[in-house]
Design a protein around this motif. Sequence first.
Motif, PDB file in Angstrom:
ATOM      1  N   ALA A 181       0.836  -1.212   0.000  1.00  0.00           N
ATOM      2  CA  ALA A 181       0.000   0.000   0.000  1.00  0.00           C
ATOM      3  C   ALA A 181       0.868   1.258   0.000  1.00  0.00           C
ATOM      4  O   ALA A 181       0.343   2.382  -0.077  1.00  0.00           O
ATOM      5  CB  ALA A 181      -0.926  -0.002   1.208  1.00  0.00           C
ATOM      6  N   GLY A 182       2.191   1.076   0.131  1.00  0.00           N
ATOM      7  CA  GLY A 182       3.096   2.219   0.033  1.00  0.00           C
ATOM      8  C   GLY A 182       3.760   2.637   1.317  1.00  0.00           C
ATOM      9  O   GLY A 182       4.537   3.596   1.336  1.00  0.00           O
ATOM     10  N   TYR A 183       3.480   1.939   2.434  1.00  0.00           N
ATOM     11  CA  TYR A 183       4.034   2.341   3.730  1.00  0.00           C
ATOM     12  C   TYR A 183       5.230   1.448   4.080  1.00  0.00           C
ATOM     13  O   TYR A 183       5.069   0.312   4.532  1.00  0.00           O
ATOM     14  CB  TYR A 183       2.964   2.242   4.816  1.00  0.00           C
TER      15      TYR A 183
ATOM     16  N   LEU B 184      -2.884  -2.025  -8.501  1.00  0.00           N
ATOM     17  CA  LEU B 184      -2.025  -0.834  -8.570  1.00  0.00           C
ATOM     18  C   LEU B 184      -1.712  -0.505 -10.025  1.00  0.00           C
ATOM     19  O   LEU B 184      -1.720  -1.388 -10.894  1.00  0.00           O
ATOM     20  CB  LEU B 184      -0.711  -1.110  -7.827  1.00  0.00           C
ATOM     21  N   ASN B 185      -1.428   0.764 -10.280  1.00  0.00           N
ATOM     22  CA  ASN B 185      -0.999   1.093 -11.649  1.00  0.00           C
ATOM     23  C   ASN B 185       0.419   0.572 -11.868  1.00  0.00           C
ATOM     24  O   ASN B 185       1.125   0.241 -10.913  1.00  0.00           O
ATOM     25  CB  ASN B 185      -1.110   2.596 -11.931  1.00  0.00           C
TER      26      ASN B 185
ATOM     27  N   ARG C 224       3.124  -0.422  -8.861  1.00  0.00           N
ATOM     28  CA  ARG C 224       3.394  -1.844  -8.663  1.00  0.00           C
ATOM     29  C   ARG C 224       4.890  -2.150  -8.817  1.00  0.00           C
ATOM     30  O   ARG C 224       5.487  -2.818  -7.977  1.00  0.00           O
ATOM     31  CB  ARG C 224       2.576  -2.675  -9.648  1.00  0.00           C
ATOM     32  N   GLU C 225       5.491  -1.629  -9.831  1.00  0.00           N
ATOM     33  CA  GLU C 225       6.908  -1.876 -10.074  1.00  0.00           C
ATOM     34  C   GLU C 225       7.774  -1.329  -8.950  1.00  0.00           C
ATOM     35  O   GLU C 225       8.687  -1.999  -8.464  1.00  0.00           O
ATOM     36  CB  GLU C 225       7.328  -1.252 -11.415  1.00  0.00           C
ATOM     37  N   ALA C 226       7.467  -0.111  -8.508  1.00  0.00           N
ATOM     38  CA  ALA C 226       8.264   0.538  -7.458  1.00  0.00           C
ATOM     39  C   ALA C 226       8.148  -0.219  -6.129  1.00  0.00           C
ATOM     40  O   ALA C 226       9.157  -0.465  -5.447  1.00  0.00           O
ATOM     41  CB  ALA C 226       7.819   1.988  -7.283  1.00  0.00           C
ATOM     42  N   ARG C 227       6.923  -0.598  -5.764  1.00  0.00           N
ATOM     43  CA  ARG C 227       6.724  -1.245  -4.461  1.00  0.00           C
ATOM     44  C   ARG C 227       7.240  -2.679  -4.436  1.00  0.00           C
ATOM     45  O   ARG C 227       7.799  -3.131  -3.430  1.00  0.00           O
ATOM     46  CB  ARG C 227       5.239  -1.183  -4.079  1.00  0.00           C
TER      47      ARG C 227
ATOM     48  N   PRO D 173       3.943 -11.709 -10.339  1.00  0.00           N
ATOM     49  CA  PRO D 173       4.090 -10.528 -11.205  1.00  0.00           C
ATOM     50  C   PRO D 173       5.473 -10.482 -11.849  1.00  0.00           C
ATOM     51  O   PRO D 173       6.490 -10.743 -11.196  1.00  0.00           O
ATOM     52  CB  PRO D 173       3.895  -9.351 -10.238  1.00  0.00           C
ATOM     53  N   GLU D 174       5.516 -10.162 -13.117  1.00  0.00           N
ATOM     54  CA  GLU D 174       6.778 -10.114 -13.858  1.00  0.00           C
ATOM     55  C   GLU D 174       7.743  -9.103 -13.240  1.00  0.00           C
ATOM     56  O   GLU D 174       8.959  -9.314 -13.206  1.00  0.00           O
ATOM     57  CB  GLU D 174       6.497  -9.752 -15.324  1.00  0.00           C
ATOM     58  N   GLU D 175       7.173  -7.979 -12.738  1.00  0.00           N
ATOM     59  CA  GLU D 175       8.007  -6.938 -12.128  1.00  0.00           C
ATOM     60  C   GLU D 175       8.773  -7.489 -10.911  1.00  0.00           C
ATOM     61  O   GLU D 175       9.917  -7.110 -10.656  1.00  0.00           O
ATOM     62  CB  GLU D 175       7.147  -5.751 -11.675  1.00  0.00           C
ATOM     63  N   LEU D 176       8.121  -8.360 -10.158  1.00  0.00           N
ATOM     64  CA  LEU D 176       8.757  -8.940  -8.968  1.00  0.00           C
ATOM     65  C   LEU D 176       9.880  -9.898  -9.369  1.00  0.00           C
ATOM     66  O   LEU D 176      10.970  -9.877  -8.771  1.00  0.00           O
ATOM     67  CB  LEU D 176       7.717  -9.684  -8.118  1.00  0.00           C
ATOM     68  N   LEU D 177       9.639 -10.706 -10.386  1.00  0.00           N
ATOM     69  CA  LEU D 177      10.663 -11.642 -10.858  1.00  0.00           C
ATOM     70  C   LEU D 177      11.901 -10.902 -11.347  1.00  0.00           C
ATOM     71  O   LEU D 177      13.039 -11.296 -11.056  1.00  0.00           O
ATOM     72  CB  LEU D 177      10.098 -12.520 -11.984  1.00  0.00           C
ATOM     73  N   GLU D 178      11.690  -9.798 -12.077  1.00  0.00           N
ATOM     74  CA  GLU D 178      12.815  -9.025 -12.614  1.00  0.00           C
ATOM     75  C   GLU D 178      13.606  -8.344 -11.501  1.00  0.00           C
ATOM     76  O   GLU D 178      14.838  -8.365 -11.491  1.00  0.00           O
ATOM     77  CB  GLU D 178      12.300  -7.985 -13.619  1.00  0.00           C
TER      78      GLU D 178
END
Length: 311
Positions: A41-43, A66-67, A71-74, A95-100
């Motif tokens: 959630a960003g915290y 999330l956008n 999503r990528e940042a968190r 999520p692909e972002e998490l794997l990368e």
Amino acid sequence: MAKVRTKDVIEKFGLELLSGEEGINRPIVTSDISRPGLELAGYFDYFPAERIQLLGKTELSFAEKLNDEEREARLEMLCSDITPAIIITRELEVPEELLEAAEREAVPILRTKQKTTRFSSLLTNFLESKLAPTTAIHGVLVDIYGVGVLITGKSGVGKSETALELVKRGHRLVADDCVEIRQEDEDTLVGSAPELIEHLLEIRGLGIINVMTLFGAGAIRRFKKISLVMDLEIWDAQKQYDRLGLEEEKMKIIDTELIKMTIPVRPGRNLAVIIEVAAMNFRLKRMGVNAAEQFTNRLTDVIEDGDHEDR
């Protein structure tokens, strides 16, 4: 040297490794597990990065909403240089972002078929067992009528010979000479034998014997909760020994206090029988039957009755 690493968790639970293979040797320093809902959630103010991160249906479904930028940042912030692993439950899509991000930071991404709550409980129990405070004590540990009795005393006092007699009487050996002890919670100590001397007993003049080979699998146990300490010492004529059993001596191991009894050793005393009876008496006391207190109460009643008759 780390007690447990990420690869140990992978092997224990048969987890699927999806990313971050370089990090499987990361140490795990705490049995606490994090479900990073607030972080997604960003915290991130109090993000426990040193814990294993567990992502279930709730966390991943929230991440999907999330956008792309958030999503990528968190998800990238979840992959710190001290995070031992991120585990995905229910065999959910990652999520692909998490794997990368995990591949860049060498954070192992693991996956299990199990449900989140169930897996969290199993993992916590495993880590608590592995990360529990440990020590080693010179002595013998025997399971007597379900009571874990730690027999201590100076070298040559007869600990191993007493253990052999107890095994012959149907009790079970846990460890001889060196007892490895771990504190599983505030008042629970569990003893086991070092792998090198498991099932072995050393008898002076006879040498090393294998208890399992001689007496069968029913004569040994791999580990046992320690409830009572019996300290053997050479009989000292100048010393006053407890004859009623009202006094309770304590011995502290790690952070746990155990009841300790001192047994004087001299020719003619059958130590195995004494220790066996002590274990049975300990069980009776836990059930609320205390022979020493009963005797004292009866003695007090007799004295009081005598006083009344004199008057």
